[in-house]
Structure formats: C-alpha cells, structure tokens
Design a protein around this motif. Structure first.
Motif, PDB file in Angstrom:
ATOM      1  N   MET A   1       0.836  -1.203   0.000  1.00 37.19           N
ATOM      2  CA  MET A   1       0.000   0.000   0.000  1.00 37.19           C
ATOM      3  C   MET A   1       0.860   1.237   0.000  1.00 37.19           C
ATOM      4  SD  MET A   1      -3.323   0.087   2.411  1.00 37.19           S
ATOM      5  CE  MET A   1      -3.571   1.843   2.433  1.00 37.19           C
ATOM      6  N   SER A   2       0.634   2.048  -1.021  1.00 37.04           N
ATOM      7  CA  SER A   2       1.541   3.177  -1.170  1.00 37.04           C
ATOM      8  C   SER A   2       1.259   4.255  -0.122  1.00 37.04           C
ATOM      9  CB  SER A   2       1.418   3.765  -2.572  1.00 37.04           C
ATOM     10  OG  SER A   2       0.252   4.531  -2.675  1.00 37.04           O
ATOM     11  N   LEU A   3      -0.006   4.347   0.308  1.00 35.66           N
ATOM     12  CA  LEU A   3      -0.325   5.360   1.306  1.00 35.66           C
ATOM     13  C   LEU A   3       0.470   5.098   2.583  1.00 35.66           C
ATOM     14  CD1 LEU A   3      -1.927   7.820   1.982  1.00 35.66           C
ATOM     15  CD2 LEU A   3      -3.794   6.370   2.746  1.00 35.66           C
ATOM     16  N   LEU A   4       0.552   3.823   2.892  1.00 36.45           N
ATOM     17  CA  LEU A   4       1.296   3.432   4.084  1.00 36.45           C
ATOM     18  C   LEU A   4       2.767   3.814   3.932  1.00 36.45           C
ATOM     19  CD1 LEU A   4       0.154   2.022   6.544  1.00 36.45           C
ATOM     20  CD2 LEU A   4       1.232  -0.083   5.733  1.00 36.45           C
ATOM     21  N   GLU A   5       3.305   3.513   2.743  1.00 35.28           N
ATOM     22  CA  GLU A   5       4.706   3.853   2.490  1.00 35.28           C
ATOM     23  C   GLU A   5       4.919   5.355   2.574  1.00 35.28           C
ATOM     24  OE1 GLU A   5       5.174   0.104  -0.494  1.00 35.28           O
ATOM     25  OE2 GLU A   5       5.466   2.130  -1.297  1.00 35.28           O
ATOM     26  N   GLU A   6       3.964   6.084   1.993  1.00 32.40           N
ATOM     27  CA  GLU A   6       4.077   7.546   2.034  1.00 32.40           C
ATOM     28  C   GLU A   6       4.092   8.042   3.471  1.00 32.40           C
ATOM     29  OE1 GLU A   6       1.242   9.825  -0.334  1.00 32.40           O
ATOM     30  OE2 GLU A   6       1.233   8.158  -1.756  1.00 32.40           O
ATOM     31  N   THR A   7       3.239   7.412   4.281  1.00 36.85           N
ATOM     32  CA  THR A   7       3.161   7.838   5.680  1.00 36.85           C
ATOM     33  C   THR A   7       4.469   7.544   6.396  1.00 36.85           C
ATOM     34  OG1 THR A   7       0.837   7.242   5.576  1.00 36.85           O
ATOM     35  CG2 THR A   7       1.747   7.716   7.747  1.00 36.85           C
ATOM     36  N   VAL A   8       4.999   6.354   6.129  1.00 33.10           N
ATOM     37  CA  VAL A   8       6.286   6.003   6.732  1.00 33.10           C
ATOM     38  C   VAL A   8       7.347   6.993   6.282  1.00 33.10           C
ATOM     39  CG1 VAL A   8       8.105   4.273   6.817  1.00 33.10           C
ATOM     40  CG2 VAL A   8       5.695   3.578   6.980  1.00 33.10           C
ATOM     41  N   ALA A   9       7.295   7.327   5.000  1.00 35.08           N
ATOM     42  CA  ALA A   9       8.261   8.281   4.461  1.00 35.08           C
ATOM     43  C   ALA A   9       8.121   9.631   5.160  1.00 35.08           C
ATOM     44  CB  ALA A   9       8.056   8.433   2.956  1.00 35.08           C
ATOM     45  N   TRP A  10       6.860  10.011   5.399  1.00 36.83           N
ATOM     46  CA  TRP A  10       6.611  11.295   6.065  1.00 36.83           C
ATOM     47  C   TRP A  10       7.272  11.323   7.438  1.00 36.83           C
ATOM     48  CZ3 TRP A  10       3.834  12.718  10.519  1.00 36.83           C
ATOM     49  CH2 TRP A  10       3.595  14.091  10.659  1.00 36.83           C
ATOM     50  N   PHE A  11       7.150  10.198   8.129  1.00 36.52           N
ATOM     51  CA  PHE A  11       7.749  10.126   9.470  1.00 36.52           C
ATOM     52  C   PHE A  11       9.264  10.179   9.396  1.00 36.52           C
ATOM     53  CE2 PHE A  11       3.702   8.455  11.144  1.00 36.52           C
ATOM     54  CZ  PHE A  11       3.641   9.231  12.292  1.00 36.52           C
ATOM     55  N   GLY A 190      -0.218  10.663   9.162  1.00 40.27           N
ATOM     56  CA  GLY A 190       0.895  10.767  10.103  1.00 40.27           C
ATOM     57  C   GLY A 190       0.464  11.495  11.362  1.00 40.27           C
ATOM     58  N   GLY A 191      -0.228  12.625  11.183  1.00 35.34           N
ATOM     59  CA  GLY A 191      -0.708  13.388  12.333  1.00 35.34           C
ATOM     60  C   GLY A 191      -1.634  12.548  13.183  1.00 35.34           C
TER      61      GLY A 191
END
Ligand SMILES: Nc1ncnc2c1ncn2[C@@H]1O[C@H](COP(=O)(O)OP(=O)(O)OP(=O)(O)O)[C@@H](O)[C@H]1O
Ligand SMILES: Nc1ncnc2c1ncn2[C@@H]1O[C@H](COP(=O)(O)OP(=O)(O)OP(=O)(O)O)[C@@H](O)[C@H]1O
Ligand SMILES: [Mg+2]
Ligand SMILES: [Mg+2]
Lengths: 228, 225, 284, 269, 269
Positions: A1-11, A190-191
């Motif tokens: 899931m890319s959203l998950l990856e994006e979120t991890v990236a955000w962190f 992330g928030g």
C-alpha cells in the motif's frame, strides 16, 4: 500500500523531527493545550464537584447540565467562540475546557457519592470537621473514580484538540488540517497516528495512576483496573 | 430566530441528515457491540487462560479504537472503504466505529453487573443455559447497557457535526458556514438543534427503557438496609 | 405510461438523462455561484440536484470523475495547480491554455467568466502608511512580518515560498486560519495580531475596512477566474450555452456585492442572492 | 429419603470442601446441617440438586443415583431457597413464582393460579402479586422465595440459610411460619444454618459439622443438648459459655430462669 | 449522667421520629434502648453527640446542656460505635484508632502507642495493627470500632447495634467481651439494639420503645421479664410466643429446659 509507504516516508523526513513544525514541538503544543484546557475545566469542576458530592445538593441539576454539555458540539462552540474572541488560544481552550467539564465533574461528584455513607458518618461522629471529612476521607476514597473522570476528560481533549487547528492554533491538528488543505494524505495520516500514540500512552499512564489510587483507597484488595 | 424561520427548509433537511446518519450509527454500533461484548463476557469465565486473556484484549482493543481522533478518521474513511468521496456512509461507518468502541465496554460491564446470585438461583430453579441467557442475563444487563447506549447516543450526535469539515452535510455544516460568513446566529442555531436532537434521542432511549424494563423504575421498599 | 418507463429504465441512465448534480465547495461564494448555475438551469427546465459544501478539491474532483456530481464552480488558478502541481503559470492566459490538457478524461471547462476571486495580501491603512507599503515587494523591508492565511498558503507558489522567491521576503511568522480570509482572519488583521492577511479579492471586508491590497507586479499570485468544470457527458448543448451566458455576465463587482449580501448585515441565503442576480441580468 | 454415601468434593482450584461425608435424611422430616462458616454446608446442600458436582461418593434420592439424572430436570423437581432470596428482579412477584411452573410446561393461566395459591400458603396476599421483588421487605422476599420453591410441589426442599439476612424479629416469625408449614406439608427438608438456635428451633434431626464437612454429632436437638458427643459440640451449642447452664431464681415472687451470667432466659411455669 | 428532657425530633422532610422522650441514664452503667425498626432508637442515640440536632427538649450531660457545646468538640469527647464499623478503609487498623487521638492533638507516636494499648484491651494483638480493615473478619472489625471509640478514654460510649452485622456465634462472643470490658471500664454506655436477647444480655437498665420513641417500659431485665408493663412488652420480650414460657423435661436422666414448642433452651443445674 503506497499510502502506508508515504506515511512512513513522512515520518522519516528529518524535517519532521525538529523546528516549529516538527513533531516534538507540535506534540508539546498539543500536550500544553490539553493541560491548559483540563486545568481551566478543573477550576470549575473541582469546587463544584466537591460541593455536589459532599452535600448531595444540586445533584439533579448537575446530572442534567452535564448531559446537556456532553451534547454540545465542540466544533459549533469553537466557531462561535472564535467569532467572538478572535483567533488565538482563548477560543479553543475554552471550547475544549467545556468539553471536559462533564467527565471531570461527574468523576468527582460520583466518586464522592460512592464513598460509603457509613464511613463518612462515622468519621463525622469521631469529631472530624467537614474539611477533615472531605480531605481525609472522601477525597482519598473517591480518587479512583476521580482519576477515571480525569482520564476520559484528557483523552477526549487530546482527540478533539485536533479540531482547534481549524481556527489557527498549533498542535498535532495542524498536520491534519494542513494536510487536508494541501491534500497531503500521508501527512493527515501521520498526524493521526501521532495523536493515537499520544492518546494510548496517556491512557496507559492514567490506567496505572488509577490502579495506584485504587490501591491507595482500598489497600487490602489486590490491585485491579477499575473503569469510570 | 427570523433567520431560522426563513431557512426552515434547509434546516429541516440538515436535521434529517443528522438524524438518519447518527441514528443508524447508534443502532449499528449497538447491534455489533452486543455479540462482541457478549463473547468477551463469555470468554472471561473460560477455563483456558488464553481465552480469558482474549476477552481482556477484545475490550482493550475496542477502547483503542475510541482514541482515534474523529477528523482524520472521517478523512481516511473514503480511501479505506473505496466508496465515493461524498457518500455519507463514510462518516456513518466512522461513527459506527466510535459507537461500537464505547458500547463493547458497556455491554461487558452490563453483563458483569448482573448479580451472580440471581443467575445461580435461576440455575437452581431449573433454567437451562439458553433460557437463562435470554430471559435472565439479557434483561438484567439492560439498565447498564441502556446507560452506555445513552452515552453513545449523545456523543454520536455531537461527533457527527465534525463531519461537516469533510463535506458531509449535517447540522455541523451550519458551523462552518456560519463561521465563514461571520454569522453567529447560524452557528447558534446549529448548536441548539444539535443539542435538541441529542436530547430527543436521549428521551426516546429513556422512554424505551421504561417500556422494556418496568422493574427498573419502581421505587424499592427497603431503601437503606 | 411514465411509471412503467421509470421502473424499466436503469437508475443511472435516468439520472444522466434528467438530472444535473451540482456541487459547491464549503465557502459561501462557491455556493452562490453554484446556486446561480442551478437556478439558471432550472429556469430552462433542467432537473438539478444540489450537493453543496463538499469541502476540499481532493473531495469534489474525484466526485466529479466518479459522476457523483456533474458540475462544479471552479477558479482557474487553483484548478490548474491542483491538476498539475508542477505548473508555473500565473497569468490568466497561460493558465487557461494549460487547463484543458491537465483535466482528466471526461471533464472539461466551459467559458471563463470575467469575474475573478484570487488571493490578495492586505494590510490596514495605518500599517500601510506607517511602513510606506504599496506592493508586496515593500514587505521585504520590514524587520518582523506576521501573516495570516489559509493553511495551504504555507506551501503554495503564491504563498510563503513565492514571497521569498519572487520578492525576497523571508522569516514570515505565519498563522494558518481555515476560514478562507474570512472573519477570523480579518479580525486578526484589525486587532494587530498579524500585519498582513491573505483575503480573497471579492471579499467585501476589504472595502468595508479600507484595507490596502498590496500590488503584485510580478504576478506571483495566480489568476483565479470563475469557470464551470463539467462532466462532458452530462452536459447537452443547451446546458452549455446557459452556463456560458452566466459566465459572460458574471463580473468581479457582482461577486463582491453578492458576497456582501451573504455575510453582511443582510445575511441573505445564497439561493435568494443567486436568484436576484439572475433576474437583474435577465438570465432567470 | 436422601442418602449421602461417602460424599466428597474438591473444587477446581484445589480447595477440598468435603470429604467422606455420609448421612441419611429421612423423608417428611427436617434435617438441619449446622456448622461454622466455610465448613462445607452449602457444598453439601448444592450437591443434592447437582449445582455442585461431586468428585467422590454418590447421593441417592429414593434409591436412585442422582448422577444419572439430567441436572436441569433434577433441579426442576427440587425446591431451593437461598439467603438472598435470588428472586428475578425483573419479574413481578407472581411471575417469579409462576416461572418455575412455566419451566415445567404448565400453561400460563394455570401457573399463575397455582402461584397465587402458594403465595397465600406462605402468608402473602394478592396485594403483593403485581409488585417487583425490590418493592418488598426482606422478610416478604424470603416468603416469596419459599413460595417459589414450593410452587412445583416438590418432595424435597433445600434451604441455604434462608433467614440469614433478615432481622431477628422477622427471623423468629419466619421460623415459626416454617414450623407451621412443615406440619401441613411434610416435605423432606434439608436446611443449612450456622445459628444453633435456629437449628434447634427447626430441626427434627440436627447435624453438627466441623471443618471439611466432618460430622461431629447427629441427633434430635434435646438429645444433643443432653449428651453432647464431645467438647467441640458442647462449645458449639453454648454449654461451655454458660449460656445453656440454667438456674432458677426468684424475682418478685415469679420463678425466673437465668443463665450463668444472670441473664434471664424465661419464666418457669 | 445523661438526661433526656422531653426530647423531640422532627426531620426536615416532616418525619416525626421522636416526641416527648424523657429518660435518665445513670453514669457508669449500660442502658439499652430496644425496639423494633424505625422506632427512633438511632435518632435518640445520635442526638447525644449532636449528629442529630433536636427540634424539641434538651439533653444534659452532667447537668450541662449539650446545645451549648460545639458539636465537633462534643463528638471528640464521646465514643461512638455503629453497625458497620465505619472504619476508614484506606487507613491501617492502628491508624484508624490513632486518628481520633490525632484529632484531639495527641502527637503521632503517643497516639499510636495508646492505640496499640486499646486494641489490646479489646482483644486484638499486634498482628492486626498493620492490616487494613477489609482484611479483618466482621467480628474483628467491630472490635476495632470499639477500640476506636475507647481511644480517647471518653466517659460516654454510644453504641448503635454494634453487633448487628456479625454472625450469631461471633455476636455471643462480642457480647461477652463487652460485659468483661464494662466491668473494668465502667463507662456510661447507651446501647441500641432491636434484639431483646442482646438487650437482656447487656443492659443494666433496659428501655423498651414503641413507635415514635415512646417508652413502653424501663427497668432491669429480670424486672421486665417478671412484670411486663403491658401486652406490648409481653409480646416484645417473647412471653406471648411461648419462647419464654419454660418447662423442665427429663431427657436421658438430664433435666432439660424447653419452651412451649419443645425447643430446648438449656440444661438445668
Ligand atoms: N466454587 C468454589 N471454588 C473453590 N472453593 C470453594 C467454592 N465454593 C466453596 N469453596 C470452598 O469450600 C469450602 C466450603 O464452602 P461452603 O460454601 O460449602 O461453606 P459453608 O459451610 O456453606 O460456609 P458459609 O456458612 O460461609 O456459607 C470453603 O472453604 C470455601 O471457600
Ligand atoms: N435523616 C432523616 N430524615 C428523615 N427521616 C428520618 C431520618 N432519619 C431517620 N428518619 C426516620 O425517623 C424514624 C426513626 O428512625 P431511626 O433511625 O431513629 O429508627 P431506629 O429505631 O434506629 O430504626 P432501625 O432499627 O431500623 O435502625 C424512622 O421513621 C426513620 O425513617
Ligand atoms: Mg454457605
Ligand atoms: Mg437505627
């Protein structure tokens, strides 16, 4: 899931971990608002709750009005206050304080009420003054329920303080509102994750405090979690 | 007041939106929480330690759900569910999650509050397990469940208004709209209607409780023993 | 027999044939324009369904693509930067030229109106006088600068990054307020909480409070003309021409006035305001 | 007749409540099990209607081993009264009594009629029928509990400190009522109490138990009083405290019976 | 000496609990107020330490009207024991007893020392000092309650059904203990109960009350038993139920005293 990856990236962006828009500072703000709101609510709820719980007077009024307060939509209150008071901390703090008066108040007066009347009566008959009765008998015995009320008040404020970002204050809600504004879903998520973690940590702390106070109020029983 | 009168059609529409979304969320939340809560309660007295722990975990997990802030949940829901963005079902399901989260604990507490001596005496009278669950445990858990359901009802009605921030129209729309056009009357109307709706729900629940649980509202003879 | 026909035809088909779903964003002006579209179409016996106050573009653009709605009032600059975040176009012409390629399959824009509502940076009259301010570039001279705007201002090309890049303004103390330059933002400006406020140009409060709108000689702030975005399939020729007539008549002044009716002492509802404007312009 | 044959119970947690307990409870009489708290009285009583399942030995009712019977059916055929009457708080008094009949398949109308009848037997008139248990006094609740146990007209009645929670005056009243009832009904009653007075007041046969359900003495009250089997029994029935060592004293011309402490017990005829 | 002079109490809700009650409680003796539930015993008792404020009449303690005294100070000078001991569940046993001393300004160490001493007086050794009330049995809790009431060495002890909640065996033990204590301490005790046995067991003077705090008879136990003032008293003390009409019967060569129902009361010496 890319959203998950994006979120991890955000962190994992270093920018997230320092400065005025970083997680540590936003987290501190969030906790600060929560503390302020709860303190403001306590200013009202503690004396009122002690009075109602100790004397049993105004009880029905308190039950009714805390019910009505619970129904009060925070967003409505927040926008209304923001129109009257302008931007800044006062509107969100008042709105959040109103939100946590009911659980706090209910925790205090129902805690005091739950103290065995025979114990209170006996204390009075030994020659304790009313202040003695409140401070040495009712308060320590009511502590588990009071902390239970505080627990739900604090958790509610932590979750709802995010909405305050709608009218310009900081805190973790900024990630959500800003993320929404620029359609950065990873940031919103992330928030949200940070808020949930904060809530869980605080909840665990309160659970421990509640156990401790339950132990204090009735030291002989084995410690077990009680819920308000 | 005048404003409310001239705009009553829009207000009625928003009240209806608010009513059906929050009403269904409360009902669904309860319907889901009842079996889950019951299972957690039943697992609690299992002879297997692991099953007993599962019971505690169920209740804790459901409380964790409640700590998710509502705003982001409303935003994320369409992505997770894959329904359209405008579908009120998104917000509805988010609200069901909250209602469920509170209610599971309420159901477990309610079942735990049933006096064991009554269950014991029912068994001694010759109630079979099934008979006991349906005609003793369930009705006796009613009052505490009702209390939890009332909390769910009030908080759902009030939470839904935050859905206005993500464009699901309901009484909360009056807040954002009134704020944007600097019109406190509109916000105030929204607040009053939301509180009134919560009150109506509450009264309905109390009335239903009276009707279904007449024994619960009678004055007891002894008072203090 | 109409009843039988209704039962036999499939719901979706019936909808696309008869009903036009109109959306609006969650601020009053968008609703007013949407109401104008709705009334204009209704006047010619179109069936419309209102889906107002949808919120952000992230919500309503997918809704358009999914055919949950068919028509949406938009602003050219923001539409383009949503569709193509990399764009550098800021002038009206450039933007208009880029939009059609950027639009997803199935969507198109109709004629652009003269009416425009874009971000503008405003200061109070005293503040302008004290600091000798006329254009955005003059802000670079100030030691400390505080500014209130929508949250996205912090990241958009017309916002903080643009101010630095185009006008060399750094160290802005930014207060995000999610009311689109509305009352809270205005109040923050008036009571001195902030020095500069981002307020949309059609907001009546600019004139009412004698605010000074800073000039933007470098076109940092993108043009934002009103334009209907539609789902091509849902619009027949007649509907298009009705909407184009509306766009031809819609001016910035008219928008400002209509906004004033909505949020001023009158607090008139968008539907009435839209109706009145259509009548004045012989379109209703 | 109920026979306990070398009965024993060890609970799942390892607690040994009873071991090797044997006793014959004659039909149509009252047998009282008396002993201090935790000595296993309740365990023994509840093993008769299989609310407790024995780990050793067996119980015969009229020569049939109860282990062979379906527990639910067995319970429906035995009356059971406990300390807190255990009434269903959500049913009216009349329905509480009718419930056990309904469980046995009696039609609703007939069940109510019979319920009204047993309520009268225990001294409750129609005015309480439509009340809820919480609206009754403790003594009235106990009467309803007895009525419920009698509703099915069972041969056996198990009573676990049924009057333990009511105040002494009401308790005396209820004991008297019990004696009256038993004269008419002649049920086989197993009654549990820790009050030796109550045991003497109600029992045809009294069983004094020690820890772990061990029998200290079995006999009629007067027999036990006259010849306590050992010191434990003597202490238990109050001979040692002097409470039962009576003397006659003259008080203003009347013959008053007093105990060793000079506390008056009654007037000699 | 405590004097009740035409004492009356009407509660705020209009309930009239007591009217025109007069009584003298002699010093250094035990006076027991006995009567059925709701007859005003507690109200009378609590008016002595001003936990209830009278609406009519007055109470004198050694000729001083208590209405003139500060209630908190008055309570500190009077011992009070109630049914559910009312101990502070969050304080250790020793501190429960020391608390009343601390209220009177006794330093902590001295208070604890004195507390240990009174605990011993009531038969509790050092092993319970550091326990919490809920870790004690009901009987032990009552003893702590008594110790607490005695801690200040008050002249007056008010006891409101102090043994009402413990089981009959422990109750008999506690009553005996009370008698022993009173022999040594010679306090002025006002004791409330609804159990006539207990009244007879403990009272030097017994006051039988009817509804509304009306005095039915005052006297020593044997006096009352010998000459009940009226039918109400006769019924109340059990003469009418036959419980006190004793006969002597021969059982295997021993002389057993039985009541009218044949229930054994004891063995004649
Ligand atoms: N379900 C159970 N699991 C484990 N131990 C039990 C259980 N029920 C009873 N016991 C234990 O078995 C022993 C006998 O208990 P029982 O209830 O039969 O005593 P009792 O004589 O009825 O006492 P009481 O007079 O207090 O009612 C006690 O030690 C008790 O703690
Ligand atoms: N605070 C009060 N307010 C109103 N009525 C009261 C109050 N306290 C007692 N009463 C009433 O006064 C009467 C006497 O009460 P009291 O408690 O003195 O009786 P009692 O003899 O101690 O009864 P019991 O044996 O049940 O303890 C009762 O009718 C009681 O209901
Ligand atoms: Mg038992
Ligand atoms: Mg009393």
């Amino acid at each position: 899931m890319s959203l998950l990856e994006e979120t991890v990236a955000w962190f994992s962006e270093p920018a997230q971990w320092s400065g005025a828009t970083g997680i540590p500072w936003r987290l501190a703000q969030h906790i600060g608002y929560t503390a302020l709101a709860v303190a403001a609510a306590a200013l009202v709820a503690v004396p009122l709750g002690l009075y109602i719980g100790h004397t049993g007077r105004w009880r029905n009024l308190a039950v009714l009005s805390t019910g009505a307060l619970r129904a009060l939509p925070t967003l409505g209150l927040l926008t209304l206050l923001a129109l009257q008071l302008g931007i800044g901390l006062s509107a969100p703090i008042i709105a959040l304080a109103v939100l946590c008066v009911p659980p706090l108040l209910a925790g205090i007066y129902s805690g005091l009420e739950a103290v065995d009347p025979a114990t209170v009566d006996a204390a009075r008959a030994q020659g304790m003054t009313e202040a003695h009765v409140i401070l040495r008998v009712e308060l320590p015995l009511a502590m588990p329920l009071i902390i239970g009320g505080l627990r739900s008040a604090v958790l509610q404020v932590i979750a709802t303080a995010t909405v305050a970002a709608f009218i310009g204050v900081g805190g973790l809600g900024r990630y959500i509102i800003d993320g929404l504004a620029v359609s950065d879903t990873a940031r919103v998520l992330g928030g949200a994750v940070v808020v949930v973690i904060l809530a869980l940590v605080i909840d665990a702390l309160f659970a421990a405090a509640q156990r401790l106070s339950a132990h204090f109020a009735d030291p002989a029983t084995p410690t077990k979690e009680r819920h308000a | 007041m005048n404003w409310a009168l001239t705009n009553y059609e829009r207000l009625l529409d928003l009240v209806w939106q608010h009513t059906w979304i929050s009403g269904s969320a409360i009902a669904l939340g309860f319907a889901l929480a009842l079996p889950v809560g019951w299972a957690a309660y039943a697992m609690k007295s299992s002879p297997h330690g692991a099953v007993r722990q599962l019971s505690g975990v169920t209740v804790s997990l459901s409380s964790v759900l409640y700590t998710i802030p509502s705003l982001p949940l409303f935003v994320i829901m369409p992505t997770i569910l894959g329904l359209g963005w405008l579908n009120p079902i998104n917000v509805l399901i988010a609200l069901v999650i909250y209602a469920f989260a509170i209610m599971v604990r309420g159901v477990v507490d309610a079942l735990n509050a049933v006096p064991p001596s009554v269950l014991d005496s029912a068994a001694a009278c010759g109630f079979s397990r099934g008979q006991r669950a349906i005609s003793v445990t369930l009705p006796l858990a009613g009052p505490v469940m009702l209390a939890a359901l009332r909390v769910v009802s009030v908080s759902t009605v009030s939470l839904l208004s935050i859905g206005a921030l993500v464009g699901v129209s309901n009484l909360g729309s009056l807040f954002t709209n009134g704020f944007n056009r600097n019109f406190p009357t509109e916000i105030l109307t929204g607040v009053v209607l939301t509180v009134a709706l919560a009150l109506v729900f509450d009264l309905l629940l109390v009335a239903a409780g009276r009707l279904l649980m007449p024994w619960n509202s009678v004055v007891s003879a002894g008072g203090s023993a | 027999d109409p009843d039988d026909a209704g039962q036999e035809s499939d719901d979706a088909a019936q909808e696309s044939a008869g009903t036009i779903g109109i959306g609006s964003a969650d601020f009053p002006e968008s609703q007013i324009i949407a109401e104008i579209y709705a009334h204009a179409l209704e006047a010619e016996d179109f069936q419309v369904e209102r889906n107002f106050q949808i919120g952000a573009r992230e919500v309503y653009m997918p809704a358009l693509e999914n055919a949950e709605i068919d028509l949406m009032p938009e602003y050219t600059g923001n539409l383009l930067s949503y569709l193509d975040p990399e764009t550098t176009a800021t002038s009206a012409e450039d933007i208009e030229a880029e939009i059609p390629q950027a639009l997803p399959e199935g969507l198109e824009v109709l004629d652009t109106a003269e009416a425009q509502n874009k971000d503008s940076l405003n200061v109070t009259e005293e503040f302008a006088a004290q600091n000798d301010l006329e254009s955005i570039g003059d802000l670079a001279e100030l030691e400390q600068l505080s500014l209130a705007a929508n949250p996205e201002f912090a990241e958009r090309a017309y916002g903080i990054p643009g101010m630095e890049e185009v006008y060399g303004i750094t160290d802005v103390d930014f207060t995000p307020i999610s009311d689109g330059g509305g009352p809270a933002t205005l109040q923050a400006l008036l009571d001195g909480t902030v020095d500069v406020a981002d307020i949309y140009t059609t907001t009546p409060s600019i004139e009412e409070n004698d605010l000074v709108t800073l000039e933007d000689p470098e076109d940092m702030i993108a043009a934002q003309h009103v334009v209907p975005v539609v789902r091509a399939e849902a619009m027949d020729e007649q509907a298009r021409s009705i909407l184009n007539e509306v766009s031809a008549a819609l001016t910035t002044e008219a928008l400002t006035q209509m906004n004033a009716r909505n949020s001023g002492d009158e607090v008139e509802e968008p539907a009435t305001i839209a109706q009145d404007w259509l009548e004045e312009n012989d379109l209703g | 007749m109920i026979e306990f044959r070398s009965v024993g119970k060890r609970f799942a947690d390892g607690t040994r409540a009873v071991s090797d307990f044997s006793l014959t409870v004659p039909s149509h009489t009252t047998t009282v099990l008396v002993g201090s708290s935790g000595c296993g009285k309740t365990t023994l009583l509840r093993s008769v209607n299989r609310m407790v399942d024995l780990t050793e030995g067996k119980i015969l009712i009229d020569d049939d081993d109860i282990a062979a019977r379906d527990p639910v059916q067995l319970r429906r055929s035995i009356g059971y009264v406990m300390q807190h009457a255990g009434l269903l708080p959500h049913r009216r008094v009349i329905d509480n009594v009718a419930t056990v009949l309904r469980l046995n398949g009696v039609p609703k109308a007939a069940a109510r009629q019979r319920a009204a009848q047993v309520l009268e037997t225990v001294g409750l008139d129609a005015s309480v029928h439509r009340k809820y248990p919480s609206q009754l006094s403790g003594g009235q609740q106990q009467r309803v509990g007895v009525a419920r146990a009698l509703a099915n007209d069972p041969n056996i009645l198990l009573m676990d400190e049924p009057f333990g929670a009511v105040d002494p005056i009401v308790r005396a009243e209820l004991q008297q009522e019990m004696r009256r009832l038993q004269q008419d009904l002649k049920k086989t009653i197993v009654f549990v109490t820790h009050d030796i007075e109550e045991a003497f007041a109600l029992g045809d046969q009294v069983v004094i138990l020690r820890e772990g359900g061990k029998v200290a003495q079995v006999g009629a009250p007067a027999e036990i009083l006259a010849r306590p089997a050992d010191e434990f029994v003597a202490r238990f029935i109050g001979l040692e405290h002097g409470r039962r060592q009576l003397r006659v004293r003259d008080e203003n011309g009347r013959r008053i019976v007093v105990d060793e402490h000079g506390r008056p017990a009654g007037v000699l005829e």
